[in-house]
Enzyme design. Structure first.
Site, short mmCIF file in Angstrom:
data_model
loop_
_atom_site.label_atom_id
_atom_site.label_comp_id
_atom_site.label_asym_id
_atom_site.label_seq_id
_atom_site.Cartn_x
_atom_site.Cartn_y
_atom_site.Cartn_z
N GLU A 161 2.76 -2.09 -3.67
CA GLU A 161 3.21 -1.31 -2.51
C GLU A 161 3.99 -0.12 -3.08
O GLU A 161 5.16 -0.23 -3.42
CB GLU A 161 4.11 -2.14 -1.59
CG GLU A 161 4.46 -1.41 -0.30
CD GLU A 161 5.93 -1.49 0.08
OE1 GLU A 161 6.29 -0.94 1.13
OE2 GLU A 161 6.73 -2.05 -0.69
N ASP A 190 6.39 -5.77 -4.14
CA ASP A 190 7.10 -5.01 -3.13
C ASP A 190 7.92 -3.87 -3.75
O ASP A 190 8.45 -4.00 -4.86
CB ASP A 190 8.03 -5.95 -2.36
CG ASP A 190 8.79 -5.26 -1.26
OD1 ASP A 190 8.14 -4.76 -0.32
OD2 ASP A 190 10.03 -5.22 -1.31
#
Length: 779
Positions: free
Chosen positions: A487, A434
């Site tokens: 990401e 993330d």
């Protein structure tokens, strides 16, 4: 670990101790450090000590005890009473003519008359070896989870739990829990060879014991109560203690999956990911809408995912976190699956069950930041141990969280070991990392004056770059068949390129540009789309610069962004037609696929993490038909290798035409490796039916219509091409042949050439093959 076998303690001091003052061998300062919880090396005072002249002294600190005895375990001696040498509860007993240590237990009676018998923690040495300390100091103890934290151990026939924790700036550290009435200093840990690592074996503790660390900072301020950074289990929120857990008991049944995983997770295989938040995928309506547990979720989720055609499940973080509304992205325990849904064994069952049904499991993993909760990593030993000390690097102000200090070897080791832990102990198939962009840039979400350039004058966080490279190299060296997915929302080059070629080393990267541009294009009223055609097609200019995943994630259907269905313009007929068209664009476009739960139902409201997605919508015709259409798209995707085997090779994609902006029509080819087979995609981005619309064709012969998003079965009007068309010898779009097509409104039609695979869903004006019964996935 073994029974303590030290022959001498305080050897220089002991030479001066005479027989008549053995009981006074401790100095006042030493006693005060123990009773005040300020002794960093309690083994120097507590436990058994052989002294000159043939004496053995045993000391223990039991603040609640009224009387204490030492009972030898050979059975030949009566228990010997200990003498209280400090009112706070420090006891001592001296044995004469004792040249060797012996096994014993401590017996006590507290002020309420409760009796206890237990082995002395300070009769056992620590389980942490010099090699462990060396590796952790170098930042290369990649299986540190096997030594740090709380581990069930048996030494010299004595069962208990060994604890170890890194707190280099602490004055003292103690294990606290129900077993010692949460009293600080009763079980002080010892600092191991000036390493900053503390250890202690406590006999008699078992699985399920709750505990924390009481950490006294070096500045003498009040003790901090911290959960174990390496805890394998945590209490259910709002409680915050760690729980002793055994991860070696579960019997895995996924060998077949693991042996074939390498073939299933290569870049030339279909990867279609279902992104799931376990707390809101489905709840138990029979139990006041409580969470389902990991085992219930395994069965229900796998059943749906198999029927819907996904290859992988991606879980929003299940690492333990205090706040439901953080969706799991503010992690406190990097080694513990959240107790909201059950135990570690239950989560193992979840992954195992997925594997037994050929479904991979990817975990969202969050090394970019951590929350400030006082029981967590923040100011763990009274200093910003895990975070940067420099205020210009220490905090993500947008999120109110702290940034890991990637320059500290121990912090890097902690994080990389966490990543390996989930792959090792829980057999996970991939990690989606993330917020990578926030790690890469020193000026991420910071204004001028809030950040400092690196040593070369740039805005790159060089320590984070090195960390990510080390993470990827280490993961792929130990688990070459798992996926790491970034990401990352910027144009940083080489995110999914190997480190040896100058990249960061991820297997794949989310294509945020495709997502934002495509959603923006589809949000325009069709009458205006001709002015935005470049927004739609731009992604193909960089589609092969990285190995991309095309995501329609949770972030796009929350916080006022509206659901995917409600992003679309027009009435309900046009909204559903647009969503089907969008999905056709997504599955035809090069790149692996990711779709967040609820999007495949045509959910109207935004995602709410506090309630189940709207399964009842499958009882509504349009929603049911949309779900059915998406399942057919999955069949098409998996059934035709041209849609995945060349995802990251520009030779696998070719435009037919993207210049007809006035009609808002685009067309392209997806090629097989040998270029003897292909699929032709044609998109009509307006509600205008275009009959006899001509496009160039790569070959002569028959083209089978294998999918039509406007089929009646999907909720469309049924306009199509009767299942097939034949190429004509009419040159078009710089090609020798062409196809004369009927393009349905807001629809995509897909044609195959040179493929012998049975058509996934032949369509035509009548809508093609009829369904047998209602949608089987209504819940």
């Amino acid at each position: 670990m073994k029974l303590m076998t030290r022959k001498k303690i305080y050897s220089s001091k002991a030479q001066k101790i005479e027989k008549d003052n053995i009981l006074n061998s401790l100095t006042k300062k030493e006693i005060e450090r123990i009773v005040s919880f300020e002794e960093p090396e309690p083994f120097e005072i507590l436990g058994p000590h052989l002294l000159p002249g043939g004496y053995l002294a045993i000391r223990t600190f039991l603040p609640r005890a009224k009387e204490v005895w030492i009972q030898r375990l050979n059975g030949r001696f009566a228990a010997k009473r200990m003498q209280k040498i400090h009112d706070a509860g420090l006891y001592q007993v001296v044995f004469e003519k004792q040249q060797e240590l012996f096994s014993y237990k401590i017996q006590s009676v507290d002020e309420n008359g409760h009796k206890a018998e237990f082995c002395d923690p300070y009769a056992f040495l620590s389980d942490i070896s010099d090699e462990d300390l060396y590796l952790i100091g170098r930042g290369q103890h990649y299986q540190s989870y096997d030594k740090f934290g709380a581990h069930l151990r048996t030494f010299a026939g004595v069962a208990g739990v060994h604890f170890s924790v890194w707190a280099p700036n602490a004055k003292s550290v103690s294990v606290i829990g129900n077993f010692n009435h949460w009293a600080h200093g009763v079980h002080p840990m010892t600092r191991l060879r000036f390493s900053g690592i503390w250890g202690l074996f406590i006999p008699g503790l078992t699985e399920g014991e709750v505990y924390k660390y009481a950490i006294k900072p070096s500045d003498g301020s009040h003790s901090l109560l911290k959960t174990d950074p390496y805890a394998f289990q945590a209490e259910l929120r709002p409680n915050t203690a760690s729980v002793v857990a055994d991860l070696g008991r579960y019997a895995w049944k996924d060998r077949a999956w693991l042996e074939t995983r390498k073939q299933k997770q290569t870049t030339g295989q279909p990867v279609s990911i279902y992104e799931v938040h376990l707390g809101s995928w489905k709840r138990d309506g029979q139990k006041n809408w409580e969470f389902l547990d990991y085992r219930q979720l395994a069965h229900e989720l796998v059943d749906y995912v198999k029927k819907a055609g996904y290859s992988h499940i991606e879980l929003l973080p299940v690492t333990e976190h205090p706040l439901d509304q953080s969706w799991g992205y503010q992690v406190v325990n990097y080694y513990a699956p959240t107790s909201r849904f059950g135990t570690p064994d239950d989560f193992m069952y979840f992954v195992d069950y997925c594997h037994q049904h050929a479904i991979g499991v990817i975990l969202d993993w969050v090394p970019a930041h951590f929350p400030k909760d006082p029981h967590g990593l923040a100011y763990f030993d009274g200093t910003p141990l895990y975070a940067y000390d420099d205020w210009k690097k220490a905090e993500h102000r947008d999120w109110g969280t702290l940034v890991f200090d990637y320059g500290k070897k121990e912090v890097r080791n902690f994080l990389i070991s966490s990543a390996l832990f989930w792959l090792d102990k829980y057999h996970l198939d991939g990690l989606r990392v993330d917020a990578v962009a926030s790690m890469l840039y020193l000026d991420y979400s910071r204004q001028q004056g809030q950040w400092e350039p690196n040593c070369f004058g740039g805005n790159e966080n060089l320590e984070a770059v090195d960390f990510l490279k080390e993470f990827n190299e280490t993961v792929h060296a130990r688990f070459p068949d798992v996926l790491t997915i970034a990401e990352e929302s910027t144009a940083w080059p080489g995110i999914s390129h190997p480190v040896r070629f100058g990249g960061i080393g991820f297997n794949m990267k989310w294509n945020m540009g495709w997502m934002h541009d495509s959603l923006e294009y589809f949000s325009h009223d069709p009458v205006y789309r001709k002015y935005h055609q470049g927004k739609l097609t731009f992604s193909l200019a960089y589609a092969f610069s990285e190995k991309f995943v095309l995501p329609v994630s949770h972030d796009e259907v929350v916080h006022g962004k509206r659901s995917l269905l409600e992003k679309m313009p027009g009435d309900d007929w046009q909204k559903f037609a647009n969503v089907r068209l969008f999905y056709g664009w997504m599955f035809g476009h090069p790149g692996k696929k990711l779709l967040f739960m609820g999007n495949d139902l045509g959910q109207r409201r935004e995602w709410n993490c506090e309630q189940s997605i709207d399964w009842h919508l499958l009882n509504c015709d349009w929603h049911n038909r949309l779900n059915y259409y998406l399942a057919d798209l999955q069949k098409l995707y998996k059934g035709y290798p041209v849609l995945y085997e060349m995802d990251f090779d520009p030779q696998g994609f070719e435009w037919i035409d993207f210049t007809d902006a006035d009609a808002s029509v685009v067309s392209f080819i997806r090629w097989a490796k040998d270029r003897k087979q292909c699929l032709v995609f044609v998109f009509n981005m307006t509600p205008v039916v275009r009959m006899k619309y001509r496009i160039g064709a790569p070959f002569e012969g028959r083209y089978s219509e294998v999918l039509n998003s406007d089929a009646v079965e999907y909720g469309g009007s049924g306009i199509g091409n009767s299942g097939e068309v034949h190429a004509e010898n009419t040159p078009w779009h710089r090609r020798s042949y062409s196809l004369n097509l009927n393009l349905p409104p807001l629809g995509v039609v897909v044609f195959s050439w040179g493929l012998t695979k049975e058509k996934a869903h032949p369509t035509g004006k009548t809508g093609g093959q009829k369904r047998k019964g209602a949608n089987p996935w209504i819940h």
